[in-house]
Design an enzyme around this catalytic site. Structure first.
Site, PDB file in Angstrom:
ATOM      1  N   ARG A  46       0.851  -1.200   0.000  1.00  0.00           N
ATOM      2  CA  ARG A  46       0.000   0.000   0.000  1.00  0.00           C
ATOM      3  C   ARG A  46       0.886   1.249   0.000  1.00  0.00           C
ATOM      4  O   ARG A  46       0.607   2.234  -0.666  1.00  0.00           O
ATOM      5  CB  ARG A  46      -0.959   0.019   1.208  1.00  0.00           C
ATOM      6  CG  ARG A  46      -1.711   1.331   1.298  1.00  0.00           C
ATOM      7  CD  ARG A  46      -2.959   1.338   2.194  1.00  0.00           C
ATOM      8  NE  ARG A  46      -2.980   0.400   3.280  1.00  0.00           N
ATOM      9  CZ  ARG A  46      -2.269   0.543   4.416  1.00  0.00           C
ATOM     10  NH1 ARG A  46      -1.507   1.602   4.611  1.00  0.00           N
ATOM     11  NH2 ARG A  46      -2.344  -0.378   5.345  1.00  0.00           N
ATOM     12  N   TYR A  98     -16.657  18.143 -13.529  1.00  0.00           N
ATOM     13  CA  TYR A  98     -17.083  16.744 -13.721  1.00  0.00           C
ATOM     14  C   TYR A  98     -18.164  16.374 -12.690  1.00  0.00           C
ATOM     15  O   TYR A  98     -18.031  16.699 -11.502  1.00  0.00           O
ATOM     16  CB  TYR A  98     -15.866  15.829 -13.593  1.00  0.00           C
ATOM     17  CG  TYR A  98     -16.204  14.361 -13.667  1.00  0.00           C
ATOM     18  CD1 TYR A  98     -16.575  13.774 -14.873  1.00  0.00           C
ATOM     19  CD2 TYR A  98     -16.164  13.558 -12.532  1.00  0.00           C
ATOM     20  CE1 TYR A  98     -16.910  12.433 -14.944  1.00  0.00           C
ATOM     21  CE2 TYR A  98     -16.481  12.205 -12.601  1.00  0.00           C
ATOM     22  CZ  TYR A  98     -16.857  11.654 -13.804  1.00  0.00           C
ATOM     23  OH  TYR A  98     -17.184  10.329 -13.868  1.00  0.00           O
ATOM     24  N   ASP A 170      -7.989  19.667 -12.925  1.00  0.00           N
ATOM     25  CA  ASP A 170      -8.293  18.352 -13.486  1.00  0.00           C
ATOM     26  C   ASP A 170      -7.907  18.411 -14.964  1.00  0.00           C
ATOM     27  O   ASP A 170      -8.553  19.088 -15.760  1.00  0.00           O
ATOM     28  CB  ASP A 170      -9.790  18.055 -13.298  1.00  0.00           C
ATOM     29  CG  ASP A 170     -10.195  16.669 -13.799  1.00  0.00           C
ATOM     30  OD1 ASP A 170      -9.492  16.132 -14.693  1.00  0.00           O
ATOM     31  OD2 ASP A 170     -11.212  16.133 -13.321  1.00  0.00           O
ATOM     32  N   LYS A 195      -9.358   7.664 -18.886  1.00  0.00           N
ATOM     33  CA  LYS A 195      -9.691   8.262 -20.174  1.00  0.00           C
ATOM     34  C   LYS A 195      -8.486   8.190 -21.118  1.00  0.00           C
ATOM     35  O   LYS A 195      -8.046   7.112 -21.429  1.00  0.00           O
ATOM     36  CB  LYS A 195     -10.213   9.684 -19.952  1.00  0.00           C
ATOM     37  CG  LYS A 195     -11.203   9.806 -18.773  1.00  0.00           C
ATOM     38  CD  LYS A 195     -12.540   9.112 -19.029  1.00  0.00           C
ATOM     39  CE  LYS A 195     -13.399   8.967 -17.780  1.00  0.00           C
ATOM     40  NZ  LYS A 195     -13.702  10.196 -17.069  1.00  0.00           N
TER      41      LYS A 195
HETATM   42  C1  LIG Z   1     -14.079  10.472 -15.710  1.00  0.00           C
HETATM   43  C2  LIG Z   1     -13.643  11.738 -15.089  1.00  0.00           C
HETATM   44  C3  LIG Z   1     -13.357  11.813 -13.721  1.00  0.00           C
HETATM   45  C4  LIG Z   1     -13.552  10.626 -12.781  1.00  0.00           C
HETATM   46  O1  LIG Z   1     -12.646   9.609 -13.038  1.00  0.00           O
HETATM   47  P1  LIG Z   1     -12.932   8.047 -12.729  1.00  0.00           P
HETATM   48  O2  LIG Z   1     -11.709   7.396 -13.230  1.00  0.00           O
HETATM   49  O3  LIG Z   1     -14.168   7.701 -13.508  1.00  0.00           O
HETATM   50  O4  LIG Z   1     -13.140   7.930 -11.273  1.00  0.00           O
HETATM   51  C5  LIG Z   1     -12.898  13.010 -13.227  1.00  0.00           C
HETATM   52  N1  LIG Z   1     -12.742  14.090 -14.015  1.00  0.00           N
HETATM   53  C6  LIG Z   1     -13.014  14.059 -15.330  1.00  0.00           C
HETATM   54  C7  LIG Z   1     -12.819  15.281 -16.149  1.00  0.00           C
HETATM   55  C8  LIG Z   1     -13.475  12.885 -15.917  1.00  0.00           C
HETATM   56  O5  LIG Z   1     -13.768  12.877 -17.216  1.00  0.00           O
END
Ligand SMILES: *Cc1c(COP(=O)(O)O)cnc(C)c1O
Length: 381
Positions: A46, A98, A170, A195
């Site tokens: 961890r 998001y 982000d 993504k």
């Molecule tokens: C998908 C997404 C998230 C969340 O990520 P997960 O991997 O689904 O937990 C956060 N910010 C943006 C811009 C996203 O597209």
């Protein structure tokens, strides 16, 4: 070294023990110690795992930070970063953040006494007006989802610095290939690596990178204490996906550019949102802070009925949540990515029934155009 080289040769170096060109998957939970009070580089997985370490070193290098952290999802990365804050603290967040970030702030962190205000970040005076004595951080996404609104990240960083706040971006939509917020003065970058970084719709993962060693130490403490870490298999899969990030992004972008221009010329389409279009609001700011428009195109059909029919009739893009994959993904923010948002807030963010978001994959753009075209024409008849 340039980005395309660093993506392959920093962090995920050739294994010195065996010469393995691909970082080995250390499928292990604990590491033998020589003595009770003598600790090696690893003790319990961890706290650290060599495969995860390679991934964390790679993302730190690509984002230009002091240290990277891998989490079990994008939301785990974002939530772990929010654990820096304490009851009584306040955050200013972009209103079109998001959906999951909005949900965790309004329904979970609010219970822990951490408050958030959601404002339009395209107008920095609104961000400034939302600051309070107890504001501790500013959280931005640029381009935002789903309307690809542009925030001046350098201005956000300057405002944060001036007020002694932590700035968080982000960077999921851009990836470090196209935008490096830390170089613009931002303190923390977070990613849904699910993504573009992973890129193949085959894993859930999150990353965070800090510019400052003290903030990095706080995140390290939270990562180890809270424990939402990414396992070695998924760390390896993500490293593998990231090796082709530049090659994939180049194709995503050129395809998205073609599709955006084509959509803009269709009479069935009321409006197209894509930072590469000449009239996209904030385009100049975007071009100053990023190296390309990315691969997401949103557009408004004439009405909700046309939008829903188009989504049912397309054959190539998968109707699904998520984005940034080799295959095109079409989604309907109203009932999918932004479903958990309060209707008033959703309306303010411009998420209505005619809106469609397309994550342009690596299919031949001509085939995507033909597919969208048949989906539109069939409706008209
Ligand atoms: C998908 C997404 C998230 C969340 O990520 P997960 O991997 O689904 O937990 C956060 N910010 C943006 C811009 C996203 O597209």
């Amino acid at each position: 070294m340039k980005f395309g080289t660093r993506i392959l040769h920093t962090g995920n170096e050739i294994d010195p023990a065996t010469g393995a060109v691909s970082v080995p998957i250390y499928q292990v939970s604990t590491f033998k110690q020589e003595r009770a009070d003598a600790f090696g580089p690893y003790d319990y997985a961890r706290s650290g795992n060599p495969t995860r370490d390679a991934l964390e070193a790679t993302i730190a290098s690509l984002e230009g930070g002091v240290r990277g952290f891998a989490f079990s999802s994008g939301m785990a990365a974002i939530s772990s970063v929010f654990l820096i804050f304490s009851p009584g603290d306040h955050l200013v967040v972009c209103e079109d953040v998001y959906g999951g970030t909005h949900r965790v702030l309004t329904r979970l962190f609010s219970r822990l006494g951490i408050e958030a205000s959601f404002v339009d970040f395209t107008d920095l005076s609104k961000v400034e007006a939302a600051l309070r004595d107890n504001t501790r951080a500013i959280f931005a996404e640029s381009p935002s989802n789903p309307l690809l609104k542009i925030t001046d990240l350098q201005a956000v960083a300057a405002l944060s610095r001036e007020r002694g706040l932590i700035s968080i971006v982000d960077n999921t939509f851009m990836t470090p290939y196209l935008q490096r917020p830390l170089a613009l003065g931002i303190d923390i970058v977070v990613h849904s690596a699910t993504k573009y970084l992973g890129g193949h719709s085959d894993l859930i993962a999150g990353l965070a990178v800090a510019a400052d060693p003290r903030i990095a130490e706080q995140i390290r403490f939270i990562q180890n204490s809270f424990g939402a870490v990414l396992g070695p298999q998924d760390s390896w899969l993500l490293l593998r996906g990231m090796k082709t990030l530049k090659a994939r992004m180049d194709l995503h972008q050129s395809g998205a550019g073609k599709l955006a221009a084509w959509l803009a010329g269709r009479e069935e389409v009321k409006k197209v949102y894509f930072p590469g279009l000449p009239d996209h609001p904030g385009r100049e700011i975007h071009e100053k802070q990023a190296e390309g428009p990315g691969g997401i195109v949103s557009f408004r059909m004439k009405d909700e009925k046309t939008a829903r029919m188009l989504m049912e009739k397309v054959k190539l893009p998968a109707l699904a949540v998520s984005l940034g994959a080799v295959e095109s993904i079409i989604s309907y923010p109203l009932t999918m990515s932004h479903a958990s948002m309060h209707p008033d807030h959703r309306l303010r963010a411009g998420v209505t029934g005619e809106l469609i978001r397309l994550s342009v994959g690596l299919e031949d753009p001509d085939d995507l155009i033909e597919d969208l075209s048949q989906a539109m024409i069939e409706y008209g008849r």
